[in-house]
Design a protein around this motif. Structure first.
Motif, short mmCIF file in Angstrom:
data_model
loop_
_atom_site.label_atom_id
_atom_site.label_comp_id
_atom_site.label_asym_id
_atom_site.label_seq_id
_atom_site.Cartn_x
_atom_site.Cartn_y
_atom_site.Cartn_z
N PHE A 185 0.83 -1.21 0.00
CA PHE A 185 0.00 0.00 0.00
C PHE A 185 0.87 1.26 0.00
CE2 PHE A 185 -2.55 3.29 2.21
CZ PHE A 185 -3.61 3.36 1.31
N LEU A 239 2.47 1.75 -3.27
CA LEU A 239 1.50 2.20 -4.28
C LEU A 239 1.32 3.72 -4.24
CD1 LEU A 239 -0.62 1.52 -6.41
CD2 LEU A 239 -2.23 1.04 -4.58
N LEU A 240 1.27 4.29 -3.01
CA LEU A 240 1.14 5.75 -2.89
C LEU A 240 2.31 6.44 -3.60
CD1 LEU A 240 0.10 6.17 0.86
CD2 LEU A 240 -1.38 5.97 -1.12
N HIS A 274 4.31 5.14 -5.86
CA HIS A 274 4.35 4.77 -7.28
C HIS A 274 3.42 5.65 -8.12
CE1 HIS A 274 5.17 2.28 -10.69
NE2 HIS A 274 3.96 1.76 -10.76
N VAL A 275 2.23 5.97 -7.57
CA VAL A 275 1.32 6.85 -8.30
C VAL A 275 1.93 8.25 -8.38
CG1 VAL A 275 -0.98 7.93 -8.30
CG2 VAL A 275 -0.73 5.51 -7.73
N LEU A 276 2.56 8.70 -7.28
CA LEU A 276 3.17 10.04 -7.29
C LEU A 276 4.32 10.11 -8.30
CD1 LEU A 276 3.22 10.88 -3.47
CD2 LEU A 276 1.69 11.81 -5.22
N THR A 302 4.85 8.23 -10.97
CA THR A 302 4.34 8.12 -12.33
C THR A 302 3.65 9.43 -12.76
OG1 THR A 302 4.03 5.76 -11.99
CG2 THR A 302 2.90 6.71 -13.88
N SER A 303 3.07 10.15 -11.78
CA SER A 303 2.40 11.42 -12.11
C SER A 303 3.37 12.45 -12.67
CB SER A 303 1.71 11.99 -10.87
OG SER A 303 0.71 11.09 -10.45
N VAL A 346 5.03 12.22 -15.22
CA VAL A 346 4.91 12.30 -16.68
C VAL A 346 4.08 13.51 -17.08
CG1 VAL A 346 5.17 9.82 -17.12
CG2 VAL A 346 2.88 10.78 -16.82
#
Lengths: 126, 164
Positions: free
Chosen positions: A30, A33-34, A36-38, A40-41, A43
């Motif tokens: 979890f 994941l937090l 990883h989204v940050l 990837t953002s 881009v």
């Protein structure tokens, strides 16, 4: 002298330790994941920002970290399928112990395969 | 001489149904203000779990194991994937299902270990705020992303631009 309570599905032995492992791997995944989204953002910020941050991940320490993360994910995935079998399969509770050893066996096979492929790519240079 | 056997306190054998009149209201399993939310959350963990195994194993295979693996990951790699609606919806489903699955898991852990009402409340406020930010941010990034960014009329390097 008090006697030890009898083992149950969820107290002691395989049942409890798989539950502990499921919890710990779940929390680890979890929080990854937090992040990883940050990352990837980035881009959406600029190609340079994303590629620069991803570039800092491409080192041997992170390669080991990624392997550990995938180990957590694969255990959580296989043990999650075991939990579903315990809950929905008529004989699930009876065979929960055998299913845990199956989970661990499959986990070792998948992780040996993944580690060889990922570490040889990540550490092998380019 | 006849022996009278008391019926079990928790049920009414003549009707075959639990006699809820004998159970204190706080122990009743139905009619609470939470409805069947906990059962739906339990079911969601199992259903989303099965789907996530497929989505995440596919994600790891395509991003780490195929071709040159992690070396291939840069802006162009992400742009190439999100130029295809298939991967946009794959990643969108993964984002929503994984975040809701993880949030419900952490909610369960907070309920298990935080004993004070105020502690539980604040930890859950932080958790739900983080979840909302991550889901909204991730969704916006997937759908407002430009695989071929242009700044001041010049194409930025590293983009995934169709041939003119």
């Amino acid at each position: 002298m008090p006697t030890k309570p009898a083992g149950t599905l969820y107290r002691g032995r395989e049942g409890m330790w798989s539950w502990v492992g499921h919890r710990i791997t779940g929390v680890v995944i979890f929080f990854f994941l937090l992040v990883h989204v940050l990352d990837t953002s980035l881009v959406r910020v600029s190609p340079e920002a994303y590629t620069a941050v991803i570039g800092t991940y491409k080192n041997p320490l992170m390669a080991l970290g990624e392997t550990g993360l995938v180990a957590a994910i694969v255990f959580h995935a296989f043990n999650g399928l075991r939990i579903i079998a315990v809950d929905f399969w008529k004989k699930g509770a009876k065979y929960q112990r055998q299913m845990l050893w199956t989970v661990l066996g499959l986990w070792v096979v998948v992780m040996v395969g993944f580690s060889i492929r990922h570490l040889s790519l990540a550490l092998g240079g380019h | 001489m006849t022996a009278t056997i008391q019926p079990p306190r928790s049920g009414n054998p003549s009707s075959g149904k639990p006699s809820s009149g004998r159970i204190a209201p706080k122990y009743r399993r139905s009619g609470g203000s939470k409805g069947n939310f906990e059962m739906l959350a339990w079911l969601f963990m199992r259903l989303s779990g099965v789907v996530l195994v497929v989505l995440i194993f596919g994600h790891l295979t395509v991003n780490l194991l195929v071709g040159e693996g992690i070396h291939a990951i840069d802006f162009g790699f992400v742009a190439g994937k999100w130029a295809d609606p298939f991967w946009q919806f794959w990643d969108l489903a993964m984002l929503w299902l994984a975040m809701l699955h993880g949030t419900n898991g952490v909610r369960t852990i907070i309920n298990d270990y935080a004993e004070k009402d105020a502690t539980r409340l604040w930890l859950k406020i932080v958790l739900y705020a983080a979840t909302t930010v991550i889901i909204v941010l991730g969704t916006l990034v997937i759908f407002t992303f430009n695989p071929c960014p242009v700044a001041n009329g010049v194409q930025l390097p590293g983009g995934f631009c169709p041939a003119p």
